[in-house]
Write an enzyme that holds these catalytic residues in place. Sequence first.
Site, mmCIF file in Angstrom:
data_model
loop_
_atom_site.group_PDB
_atom_site.id
_atom_site.type_symbol
_atom_site.label_atom_id
_atom_site.label_comp_id
_atom_site.label_asym_id
_atom_site.label_seq_id
_atom_site.Cartn_x
_atom_site.Cartn_y
_atom_site.Cartn_z
ATOM 1 N N THR A 243 0.813 -1.287 -0.005
ATOM 2 C CA THR A 243 0.364 0.444 0.142
ATOM 3 C C THR A 243 0.923 1.328 -0.546
ATOM 4 O OG1 THR A 243 -2.080 -1.129 1.179
ATOM 5 C CG2 THR A 243 -1.813 1.411 1.702
ATOM 6 N N SER B 58 1.473 -7.207 -0.657
ATOM 7 C CA SER B 58 1.973 -8.202 -0.518
ATOM 8 C C SER B 58 1.164 -9.450 -0.164
ATOM 9 C CB SER B 58 2.124 -7.713 0.747
ATOM 10 O OG SER B 58 0.749 -7.748 1.865
ATOM 11 N N THR C 42 1.033 -5.082 4.552
ATOM 12 C CA THR C 42 1.181 -5.114 5.847
ATOM 13 C C THR C 42 0.629 -6.465 5.921
ATOM 14 O OG1 THR C 42 -1.408 -4.044 5.856
ATOM 15 C CG2 THR C 42 0.864 -2.287 6.309
ATOM 16 N N ASP C 43 -0.261 -6.768 4.931
ATOM 17 C CA ASP C 43 -1.204 -7.940 4.944
ATOM 18 C C ASP C 43 -0.056 -9.053 5.780
ATOM 19 O OD1 ASP C 43 -3.701 -7.352 5.120
ATOM 20 O OD2 ASP C 43 -3.722 -7.133 2.724
#
Length: 167
Positions: A16, A58, A87-88
């Site tokens: 992101t 990700s 972040t995932d």
Amino acid sequence: MLSPETPILVLTTGGTIDKIYFDALSDYQVGETVMAKLLDIARVKRPFRIEEVTRKDSLELDDADRALIRDRVAAAPESHIIITHGTDTMTETAKLLSAIPGKTVVLVGALAPARFGESDASFNLGMAFATVQVAKPGVYITMSGSVFRADKVMKDRVKGAFVPVGN
């Protein structure tokens, strides 16, 4: 503490933090990294080098991508490394990096694209630069004003935040 002359390597993988939005009919897509621009705006004077590894969300990273990230970290002449990452699956990549000795690695991302005025990207990147300079060798994640050991954190999707786990 890290000497002011010691360079920091910034590896970009997408996520992101580097997403762009084309128009109302488009989805977000990972674009060219904006890390150099963010560091320039922040007037960072410490030596650093930016190297792109991938340009993926990700959730699209696979074992081969993670192996490539691991290999870049292991082969880097720098011992202090920041990795921009979605972040995932940040914690999955962090686990793979934990076996690399003698390096201080900080994974960082954003919950809103850096290109957005109200993004957390600049703050999180600043936290990563601070963390990589003072932390002992190991793997860390810094998000939303907190620093976590990578093996002691998870992303809570309901809260939209990283939270500590374990001791």
